[in-house]
Write a protein that holds these residues in place. Structure first.
Motif, short mmCIF file in Angstrom:
data_model
loop_
_atom_site.label_atom_id
_atom_site.label_comp_id
_atom_site.label_asym_id
_atom_site.label_seq_id
_atom_site.Cartn_x
_atom_site.Cartn_y
_atom_site.Cartn_z
N VAL A 141 3.44 6.38 -5.25
CA VAL A 141 3.36 6.56 -6.71
C VAL A 141 2.21 7.49 -7.08
O VAL A 141 2.35 8.36 -7.95
CB VAL A 141 3.20 5.19 -7.41
N SER A 142 1.08 7.34 -6.40
CA SER A 142 -0.10 8.18 -6.70
C SER A 142 -0.09 9.48 -5.91
O SER A 142 -1.02 10.27 -6.03
CB SER A 142 -1.38 7.40 -6.40
N LYS A 143 0.95 9.68 -5.07
CA LYS A 143 1.08 10.89 -4.25
C LYS A 143 -0.13 11.08 -3.33
O LYS A 143 -0.62 12.20 -3.14
CB LYS A 143 1.28 12.12 -5.14
N ASP A 144 -0.59 9.98 -2.79
CA ASP A 144 -1.71 10.01 -1.85
C ASP A 144 -1.14 10.31 -0.45
O ASP A 144 -0.87 9.41 0.34
CB ASP A 144 -2.44 8.66 -1.87
N TYR A 145 -0.95 11.60 -0.16
CA TYR A 145 -0.26 12.02 1.05
C TYR A 145 -0.79 11.39 2.34
O TYR A 145 -0.02 10.86 3.13
CB TYR A 145 -0.32 13.55 1.19
N PRO A 146 -2.08 11.47 2.61
CA PRO A 146 -2.57 10.96 3.91
C PRO A 146 -2.26 9.48 4.14
O PRO A 146 -1.85 9.09 5.23
CB PRO A 146 -4.08 11.21 3.85
N VAL A 147 -2.44 8.66 3.10
CA VAL A 147 -2.18 7.22 3.25
C VAL A 147 -0.69 6.97 3.44
O VAL A 147 -0.28 6.20 4.33
CB VAL A 147 -2.70 6.45 2.02
N ALA A 148 0.15 7.60 2.61
CA ALA A 148 1.59 7.40 2.71
C ALA A 148 2.12 7.84 4.07
O ALA A 148 2.94 7.15 4.70
CB ALA A 148 2.30 8.15 1.59
N GLN A 149 1.67 8.98 4.56
CA GLN A 149 2.12 9.48 5.86
C GLN A 149 1.74 8.52 6.98
O GLN A 149 2.53 8.24 7.88
CB GLN A 149 1.52 10.86 6.12
N ALA A 150 0.53 8.01 6.92
CA ALA A 150 0.06 7.11 7.97
C ALA A 150 0.85 5.81 7.97
O ALA A 150 1.24 5.30 9.03
CB ALA A 150 -1.43 6.82 7.77
N VAL A 151 1.12 5.27 6.78
CA VAL A 151 1.85 4.00 6.71
C VAL A 151 3.29 4.18 7.18
O VAL A 151 3.83 3.33 7.90
CB VAL A 151 1.80 3.42 5.27
N ILE A 152 3.93 5.28 6.77
CA ILE A 152 5.30 5.55 7.23
C ILE A 152 5.33 5.66 8.76
O ILE A 152 6.23 5.14 9.42
CB ILE A 152 5.83 6.85 6.58
N LYS A 203 0.82 -1.21 0.00
CA LYS A 203 0.00 0.00 0.00
C LYS A 203 0.85 1.26 0.00
O LYS A 203 0.49 2.25 -0.65
CB LYS A 203 -0.93 0.00 1.22
N ILE A 204 1.97 1.26 0.71
CA ILE A 204 2.80 2.46 0.74
C ILE A 204 3.38 2.73 -0.63
O ILE A 204 3.53 3.89 -1.05
CB ILE A 204 3.91 2.35 1.81
N THR A 205 3.70 1.68 -1.39
CA THR A 205 4.21 1.88 -2.75
C THR A 205 3.14 2.51 -3.63
O THR A 205 3.42 3.45 -4.38
CB THR A 205 4.65 0.53 -3.35
N GLU A 206 1.93 2.00 -3.54
CA GLU A 206 0.83 2.56 -4.32
C GLU A 206 0.60 4.03 -3.96
O GLU A 206 0.41 4.88 -4.83
CB GLU A 206 -0.46 1.78 -4.07
N SER A 207 0.62 4.33 -2.66
CA SER A 207 0.30 5.69 -2.22
C SER A 207 1.41 6.68 -2.59
O SER A 207 1.12 7.84 -2.90
CB SER A 207 0.05 5.72 -0.71
#
Length: 297
Positions: A256-267, A250-254
């Motif tokens: 690549v798509s620059k989905d900030y909220p998801v990427a920040q949460a997963v990190i 999911k972090i890779t997908e987020s």
């Protein structure tokens, strides 16, 4: 934790590109893109966005996905269990391989005996530790899924689907930890309490399991905690290789798509994983140390 919060926010915002344009597509009208940016608060100053991010984190909501418009906590909730299960299986596998193997080789090669076994162990563990997770994962798929048809190549569809990703994830940490356990076991074997126990003809199982193992692990786990933390981080690569429906893919997908909220949460969650592993290692060290309050109980 404060450093982790700042880092998770800064890392995502340093990625070039417009998340709104990525979500709406290159042909979306400029007016629509501008309106969407305003709706998402991306036109606000970075300190304002960071303050909003902190509020969402401490309320446990993490905001809303730019792409799917779903609450981030719901997206993570469906994938967190999958990652935890894979990490738990891989960690157990790494420990079950590394600790007995390291101690066995230490006892076998004590005082320079069986030099061939020592060289073989060093060469094999060094080679396994040097192989990247993605390369090992691809090799396992080619051999056991494509050529032999023994195991599924990807996905999460039953107990057998855990085997290949868990092995790919655990192999490197197990090899490094086995070498650490061997070195620490050799050091302990030279101490007076081991010589005295052997002089008293203490049964081997009691000597190794009750006396040698706790002292060996006390030293090995100090560095082993970093190895196990790297195993958690390795799920990002392995999940993408095996199409595992967890946080790593999911972090890779987020990103690549620059989905900030998801990427920040997963990190942030991955950072919390690493901190938790280090805390558990500290607790284990205290429990194994007979001088500590926990160890005396």
């Amino acid at each position: 934790m404060a450093v982790l919060l700042v880092a998770s926010f800064a890392m995502i915002h340093l990625i070039p590109g417009d998340p709104v344009r990525a979500a709406l597509g290159p042909t979306a009208p400029a007016a629509l893109v501008q309106q969407r940016r305003a709706d998402l608060g991306l036109d606000d100053a970075l300190p304002v966005q960071f303050g909003r991010y902190l509020k969402e984190v401490f309320t446990g909501r993490f905001g809303t996905s730019f792409i799917s418009r779903q609450p981030v906590d719901q997206i993570i909730g469906t994938r967190l269990v999958n990652t935890l299960e894979l990490a738990a299986v891989a960690t157990a596998l790494a420990l079950l391989i590394a600790i007995p193997l390291g101690m066995l080789l230490a006892v076998r090669t004590e005082n320079g005996r069986h030099r061939g076994s020592e060289l073989t162990f060093t060469a094999v563990t060094g080679a396994v530790a040097a192989v990247p997770e993605f390369l090992l994962g691809v090799g396992l798929v080619v051999v056991f899924a494509v050529a032999l048809h023994w195991l599924p190549p990807a996905g999460r569809a039953g107990p057998d689907s855990y085997v290949l990703p868990a092995v790919a994830l655990a192999a490197g940490p197990a090899a490094v930890l086995a070498r650490m356990v061997r070195v620490e076991t050799l050091r302990e074997l030279g101490k007076d309490y081991v010589r005295m126990a052997r002089a008293k003809r203490l049964p081997a199982l009691r000597l190794y399991a009750r006396h040698l193992l706790p002292n060996t692990l006390t030293a090995a786990l100090t560095v082993g905690g970093m190895v196990l933390a790297s195993l958690i981080a390795g799920t990002v690569i392995v999940e993408n290789v095996f199409a595992w429906p967890g946080l790593g893919s999911k972090i890779t997908e987020s990103v690549v798509s620059k989905d900030y909220p998801v990427a920040q949460a997963v990190i942030l969650i991955y950072g919390a994983f690493v901190l938790t592993v280090n805390l558990l290692v500290d607790v284990a060290l205290a429990a194994l140390d007979p001088r500590s309050e926990i160890g005396r109980r």
